[in-house]
Design a protein around this motif. Structure first.
Motif, PDB file in Angstrom:
ATOM      1  N   CYS A  90       0.860  -1.196   0.000  1.00  0.00           N
ATOM      2  CA  CYS A  90       0.000   0.000   0.000  1.00  0.00           C
ATOM      3  C   CYS A  90       0.892   1.240   0.000  1.00  0.00           C
ATOM      4  N   ALA A  91       1.778   1.306  -0.985  1.00  0.00           N
ATOM      5  CA  ALA A  91       2.886   2.265  -0.959  1.00  0.00           C
ATOM      6  C   ALA A  91       2.472   3.711  -1.166  1.00  0.00           C
ATOM      7  N   GLY A  92       1.366   3.970  -1.858  1.00  0.00           N
ATOM      8  CA  GLY A  92       0.939   5.351  -2.065  1.00  0.00           C
ATOM      9  C   GLY A  92       1.982   6.180  -2.780  1.00  0.00           C
ATOM     10  N   VAL A  97       6.989  -3.593   5.345  1.00  0.00           N
ATOM     11  CA  VAL A  97       6.472  -2.383   5.975  1.00  0.00           C
ATOM     12  C   VAL A  97       5.181  -1.991   5.279  1.00  0.00           C
ATOM     13  N   SER A  98       4.283  -1.396   6.039  1.00  0.00           N
ATOM     14  CA  SER A  98       3.031  -0.954   5.432  1.00  0.00           C
ATOM     15  C   SER A  98       2.331   0.062   6.317  1.00  0.00           C
ATOM     16  N   ASN A  99       1.762   1.064   5.654  1.00  0.00           N
ATOM     17  CA  ASN A  99       0.812   1.977   6.292  1.00  0.00           C
ATOM     18  C   ASN A  99      -0.505   1.782   5.551  1.00  0.00           C
ATOM     19  N   PRO A 100      -1.237   0.713   5.885  1.00  0.00           N
ATOM     20  CA  PRO A 100      -2.449   0.379   5.132  1.00  0.00           C
ATOM     21  C   PRO A 100      -3.639   1.216   5.607  1.00  0.00           C
ATOM     22  N   PRO A 101      -4.744   1.186   4.873  1.00  0.00           N
ATOM     23  CA  PRO A 101      -5.962   1.827   5.372  1.00  0.00           C
ATOM     24  C   PRO A 101      -6.386   1.168   6.687  1.00  0.00           C
ATOM     25  N   MET A 123      -9.916   4.962  -0.595  1.00  0.00           N
ATOM     26  CA  MET A 123      -9.301   3.628  -0.555  1.00  0.00           C
ATOM     27  C   MET A 123      -8.041   3.603   0.308  1.00  0.00           C
ATOM     28  N   ALA A 124      -7.446   4.769   0.558  1.00  0.00           N
ATOM     29  CA  ALA A 124      -6.255   4.820   1.397  1.00  0.00           C
ATOM     30  C   ALA A 124      -6.594   5.002   2.874  1.00  0.00           C
ATOM     31  N   LEU A 125      -7.885   5.163   3.174  1.00  0.00           N
ATOM     32  CA  LEU A 125      -8.325   5.408   4.548  1.00  0.00           C
ATOM     33  C   LEU A 125      -9.191   4.289   5.108  1.00  0.00           C
ATOM     34  N   ASP A 126     -10.072   3.736   4.276  1.00  0.00           N
ATOM     35  CA  ASP A 126     -11.116   2.817   4.730  1.00  0.00           C
ATOM     36  C   ASP A 126     -10.564   1.403   4.921  1.00  0.00           C
ATOM     37  N   GLY A 127     -10.482   0.989   6.183  1.00  0.00           N
ATOM     38  CA  GLY A 127      -9.970  -0.337   6.508  1.00  0.00           C
ATOM     39  C   GLY A 127     -11.041  -1.376   6.732  1.00  0.00           C
ATOM     40  N   GLY A 128     -12.272  -1.070   6.330  1.00  0.00           N
ATOM     41  CA  GLY A 128     -13.354  -2.035   6.500  1.00  0.00           C
ATOM     42  C   GLY A 128     -14.120  -1.825   7.793  1.00  0.00           C
ATOM     43  N   GLU A 129     -15.032  -2.728   8.058  1.00  0.00           N
ATOM     44  CA  GLU A 129     -15.951  -2.581   9.191  1.00  0.00           C
ATOM     45  C   GLU A 129     -15.220  -2.375  10.518  1.00  0.00           C
ATOM     46  N   ILE A 170      -0.522   1.577  12.612  1.00  0.00           N
ATOM     47  CA  ILE A 170      -1.843   1.155  13.074  1.00  0.00           C
ATOM     48  C   ILE A 170      -2.603   2.336  13.663  1.00  0.00           C
ATOM     49  N   GLY A 171      -3.904   2.136  13.888  1.00  0.00           N
ATOM     50  CA  GLY A 171      -4.730   3.144  14.539  1.00  0.00           C
ATOM     51  C   GLY A 171      -4.519   3.154  16.043  1.00  0.00           C
TER      52      GLY A 171
END
Length: 273
Positions: free
Chosen positions: A116-118, A178-182, A202-208, A235-236
């Protein structure tokens, strides 16, 4: 008006409209329009007309991110092109880069995935510090991928992959992922600051529950790690326990959560055994 007068005009304009960080944003706009670095403002004799400033001030008034307006942003030790369709690099993510670099320095020619490299701010920053490393930046958004390509120009140890991380990718086994996923919960998206609505959903929404992409990384990428490999995940604030449970439950992994500069849970450090 001279640049000091322009700075006061812009600061007053933004403050009157309750724009946060009005003085800093005013400084950035004035220097951008003036074609100088922020540090040069008080040493420049340039003049600026109000009409040249107003388009940028109105965009800020509409809560468009400053980074998009400028088209670039400093991250780690480099400047990255950003704009519509790509997540804006943030200072807390620099800590993820630092930790990854320190972990990779003990390896001779590490293979590192940036999932999720952006914009590529994570993977490219690592690549520049570790020229013997081989970095694979994976991004599925075609819009973001265009910025990724531009930011990676001249960085020879970066390979760009246009793909969803949920696809089966033919990559060499990794030493570090490494990753900064949604990671924002879908239901929380609507309550975010107005500026965030400009950034790609799509870069923000990590699902339910905000954990969809961590499950993909666990299920598809742990098996791609070499022995004693490392996974580093942004992570959040309140996701630490869930992510530790996810990666260490019935798997040969150990891990810990690292707080960011603001004291919030921010990085999951996971090692395979």
């Amino acid at each position: 008006m001279n640049l000091k007068e322009a700075l006061k005009f812009c600061t007053d304009y933004l403050s009157e409209r309750n724009i946060d960080e009005s003085e800093f944003k005013a400084l950035c706009v004035v220097c951008f329009v003036g074609g100088i670095k922020n540090s040069e403002l008080y040493f420049s004799d340039k003049v600026i007309e109000e009409k040249d400033l107003l388009p940028y001030l109105k965009r800020l008034q509409n809560r468009e991110p400053l980074q998009y307006i400028l088209g670039k942003w400093d991250f780690y030790e480099s400047e990255f092109l950003v704009g519509d369709g790509v997540l804006i690099p943030r200072p807390e993510t620099e800590e993820l880069v630092d930790i990854a670099i320190k972990a990779a320095q003990a390896l001779e020619e590490p293979v590192i995935y940036d999932l999720c490299a952006g914009s590529g701010c994570i993977g490219i920053s690592i690549a520049k510090k570790l020229p013997k490393a081989k970095i694979y930046c994976v991004e599925k958004s075609e819009k973001a991928f265009e910025y990724l390509k531009k930011n990676a120009e001249g960085v020879d140890n970066v390979t760009l992959v246009l793909s969803d991380i949920n696809n089966d990718l033919n990559l060499p086994r990794a030493d570090i992922i490494v990753s900064n996923p949604p990671y924002i919960k879908t239901e929380e998206i609507k309550s975010l600051d107005k500026e965030l609505f400009y950034e790609p959903l799509m870069a923000l929404d990590g699902g339910e529950d905000g954990l969809d992409f961590y499950r993909i990384i666990r299920d598809k990428y742990l098996q791609k790690l070499k022995k004693n490999g490392i996974v580093l995940l942004e992570i959040g604030n309140e996701q630490g326990k869930d992510i530790m449970d996810m990666f260490t439950d019935s798997r040969e992994c150990i891990g810990s959560i690292i707080d960011d500069i603001y004291g919030n849970q921010r990085i999951a450090f996971i090692e395979t055994r």
